[in-house]
Design a protein around this motif. Structure first.
Motif, PDB file in Angstrom:
ATOM      1  N   ALA A   8       4.289  -7.317  -6.284  1.00 56.75           N
ATOM      2  CA  ALA A   8       5.683  -7.312  -6.717  1.00 56.75           C
ATOM      3  C   ALA A   8       6.326  -5.961  -6.431  1.00 56.75           C
ATOM      4  O   ALA A   8       7.482  -5.899  -5.961  1.00 56.75           O
ATOM      5  CB  ALA A   8       5.779  -7.656  -8.191  1.00 56.75           C
ATOM      6  N   VAL A   9       5.608  -4.880  -6.697  1.00 57.33           N
ATOM      7  CA  VAL A   9       6.147  -3.538  -6.463  1.00 57.33           C
ATOM      8  C   VAL A   9       6.340  -3.319  -4.963  1.00 57.33           C
ATOM      9  O   VAL A   9       7.356  -2.778  -4.524  1.00 57.33           O
ATOM     10  CB  VAL A   9       5.201  -2.461  -7.065  1.00 57.33           C
ATOM     11  N   VAL A  10       5.391  -3.747  -4.149  1.00 60.69           N
ATOM     12  CA  VAL A  10       5.499  -3.589  -2.696  1.00 60.69           C
ATOM     13  C   VAL A  10       6.693  -4.385  -2.177  1.00 60.69           C
ATOM     14  O   VAL A  10       7.483  -3.884  -1.361  1.00 60.69           O
ATOM     15  CB  VAL A  10       4.189  -4.030  -1.996  1.00 60.69           C
ATOM     16  N   LEU A  11       6.851  -5.611  -2.637  1.00 63.40           N
ATOM     17  CA  LEU A  11       7.984  -6.426  -2.205  1.00 63.40           C
ATOM     18  C   LEU A  11       9.312  -5.811  -2.643  1.00 63.40           C
ATOM     19  O   LEU A  11      10.283  -5.777  -1.868  1.00 63.40           O
ATOM     20  CB  LEU A  11       7.853  -7.848  -2.736  1.00 63.40           C
ATOM     21  N   ALA A  12       9.381  -5.335  -3.872  1.00 58.20           N
ATOM     22  CA  ALA A  12      10.607  -4.717  -4.376  1.00 58.20           C
ATOM     23  C   ALA A  12      10.943  -3.466  -3.561  1.00 58.20           C
ATOM     24  O   ALA A  12      12.112  -3.228  -3.210  1.00 58.20           O
ATOM     25  CB  ALA A  12      10.459  -4.365  -5.852  1.00 58.20           C
ATOM     26  N   THR A  13       9.924  -2.699  -3.235  1.00 55.38           N
ATOM     27  CA  THR A  13      10.137  -1.497  -2.423  1.00 55.38           C
ATOM     28  C   THR A  13      10.641  -1.872  -1.032  1.00 55.38           C
ATOM     29  O   THR A  13      11.560  -1.245  -0.493  1.00 55.38           O
ATOM     30  CB  THR A  13       8.817  -0.690  -2.312  1.00 55.38           C
ATOM     31  N   ALA A  14      10.038  -2.903  -0.448  1.00 58.00           N
ATOM     32  CA  ALA A  14      10.457  -3.340   0.882  1.00 58.00           C
ATOM     33  C   ALA A  14      11.911  -3.795   0.859  1.00 58.00           C
ATOM     34  O   ALA A  14      12.692  -3.496   1.783  1.00 58.00           O
ATOM     35  CB  ALA A  14       9.562  -4.471   1.373  1.00 58.00           C
ATOM     36  N   VAL A  15      12.318  -4.522  -0.164  1.00 58.76           N
ATOM     37  CA  VAL A  15      13.697  -4.991  -0.279  1.00 58.76           C
ATOM     38  C   VAL A  15      14.641  -3.800  -0.424  1.00 58.76           C
ATOM     39  O   VAL A  15      15.704  -3.750   0.200  1.00 58.76           O
ATOM     40  CB  VAL A  15      13.840  -5.967  -1.468  1.00 58.76           C
ATOM     41  N   MET A  16      14.258  -2.821  -1.226  1.00 64.15           N
ATOM     42  CA  MET A  16      15.107  -1.648  -1.435  1.00 64.15           C
ATOM     43  C   MET A  16      15.235  -0.834  -0.147  1.00 64.15           C
ATOM     44  O   MET A  16      16.329  -0.391   0.212  1.00 64.15           O
ATOM     45  CB  MET A  16      14.548  -0.763  -2.554  1.00 64.15           C
ATOM     46  N   VAL A  17      14.133  -0.668   0.579  1.00 59.80           N
ATOM     47  CA  VAL A  17      14.178   0.083   1.837  1.00 59.80           C
ATOM     48  C   VAL A  17      15.053  -0.665   2.845  1.00 59.80           C
ATOM     49  O   VAL A  17      15.878  -0.061   3.539  1.00 59.80           O
ATOM     50  CB  VAL A  17      12.750   0.312   2.393  1.00 59.80           C
ATOM     51  N   GLY A  18      14.879  -1.960   2.919  1.00 61.43           N
ATOM     52  CA  GLY A  18      15.716  -2.759   3.815  1.00 61.43           C
ATOM     53  C   GLY A  18      17.176  -2.656   3.441  1.00 61.43           C
ATOM     54  O   GLY A  18      18.051  -2.547   4.301  1.00 61.43           O
ATOM     55  N   GLY A  19      17.451  -2.696   2.155  1.00 61.81           N
ATOM     56  CA  GLY A  19      18.826  -2.570   1.682  1.00 61.81           C
ATOM     57  C   GLY A  19      19.408  -1.213   2.008  1.00 61.81           C
ATOM     58  O   GLY A  19      20.571  -1.100   2.396  1.00 61.81           O
ATOM     59  N   CYS A  20      18.624  -0.178   1.878  1.00 61.08           N
ATOM     60  CA  CYS A  20      19.092   1.173   2.195  1.00 61.08           C
ATOM     61  C   CYS A  20      19.402   1.299   3.685  1.00 61.08           C
ATOM     62  O   CYS A  20      20.393   1.906   4.068  1.00 61.08           O
ATOM     63  CB  CYS A  20      18.054   2.215   1.794  1.00 61.08           C
ATOM     64  N   GLN A  21      18.530   0.724   4.511  1.00 66.12           N
ATOM     65  CA  GLN A  21      18.783   0.803   5.946  1.00 66.12           C
ATOM     66  C   GLN A  21      20.050   0.030   6.308  1.00 66.12           C
ATOM     67  O   GLN A  21      20.839   0.478   7.125  1.00 66.12           O
ATOM     68  CB  GLN A  21      17.583   0.278   6.730  1.00 66.12           C
ATOM     69  N   THR A  22      20.232  -1.109   5.670  1.00 64.88           N
ATOM     70  CA  THR A  22      21.442  -1.878   5.930  1.00 64.88           C
ATOM     71  C   THR A  22      22.663  -1.080   5.511  1.00 64.88           C
ATOM     72  O   THR A  22      23.660  -1.042   6.228  1.00 64.88           O
ATOM     73  CB  THR A  22      21.393  -3.221   5.180  1.00 64.88           C
ATOM     74  N   GLU A  23      22.587  -0.416   4.373  1.00 62.82           N
ATOM     75  CA  GLU A  23      23.700   0.406   3.900  1.00 62.82           C
ATOM     76  C   GLU A  23      23.931   1.574   4.857  1.00 62.82           C
ATOM     77  O   GLU A  23      25.072   1.920   5.152  1.00 62.82           O
ATOM     78  CB  GLU A  23      23.412   0.923   2.488  1.00 62.82           C
ATOM     79  N   ARG A  24      22.864   2.160   5.354  1.00 63.17           N
ATOM     80  CA  ARG A  24      23.001   3.253   6.334  1.00 63.17           C
ATOM     81  C   ARG A  24      23.671   2.737   7.608  1.00 63.17           C
ATOM     82  O   ARG A  24      24.503   3.428   8.192  1.00 63.17           O
ATOM     83  CB  ARG A  24      21.622   3.833   6.683  1.00 63.17           C
ATOM     84  N   GLN A  25      23.282   1.550   8.022  1.00 61.74           N
ATOM     85  CA  GLN A  25      23.890   0.976   9.223  1.00 61.74           C
ATOM     86  C   GLN A  25      25.380   0.729   9.010  1.00 61.74           C
ATOM     87  O   GLN A  25      26.198   1.016   9.884  1.00 61.74           O
ATOM     88  CB  GLN A  25      23.193  -0.331   9.604  1.00 61.74           C
TER      89      GLN A  25
END
Length: 97
Positions: A8-25
Motif C-alpha cells: 500500500a505504501v509503495v503504491l501510494a508513493t508511486a501515485v504521488m510521484v506520478g502526480g508530481c511529475q504530471t504537475e511538473r509537466q
C-alpha cells in the motif's frame, strides 16, 4: 500483514510521484505557453512584423487592382471582337451588292 502495508505504501508513493511529475509537466507547459505568448507579443511590436503586415495589405490591393484591370482588358477585347465581326459583316454586305 506487514506485506500488505508495504505494498500500500509503495503504491501510494508511486501515485504521488506520478502526480508530481504530471504537475511538473503541466507547469512546464504553462511556462512554455507563456514564453511563446510573450515572444509573439514581442514579434508583433517589431518593425519586420509590421512590414510583413503592410506588404500583405499591399499585395491584396495589387491583386484586386490587377483583377479589375483584367476585367477591363477582357471587356475591351470583347468589344474589339464585336467591332471586327461587325466590320467583316459590313464588308460582306458591300461585296454582295
Amino acid at each position: 500483514m506487514r506485506g500488505k502495508y508495504f505494498i500500500a505504501v509503495v503504491l501510494a508513493t508511486a501515485v504521488m510521484v506520478g502526480g508530481c511529475q504530471t504537475e511538473r509537466q503541466r507547469e512546464a507547459e504553462r511556462v512554455h505557453r507563456e514564453a511563446e505568448r510573450q515572444r509573439l507579443e514581442g514579434d508583433r511590436d517589431s518593425a519586420a512584423f509590421k512590414a510583413g503586415q503592410r506588404a500583405r495589405q499591399v499585395a491584396r490591393e495589387a491583386g484586386k487592382a490587377a483583377a479589375a484591370a483584367g476585367r477591363k482588358i477582357e471587356d475591351g477585347a470583347r468589344k474589339a471582337r464585336e467591332g471586327w465581326k461587325e466590320q467583316e459583316r459590313l464588308e460582306r454586305e458591300q461585296k454582295g451588292r
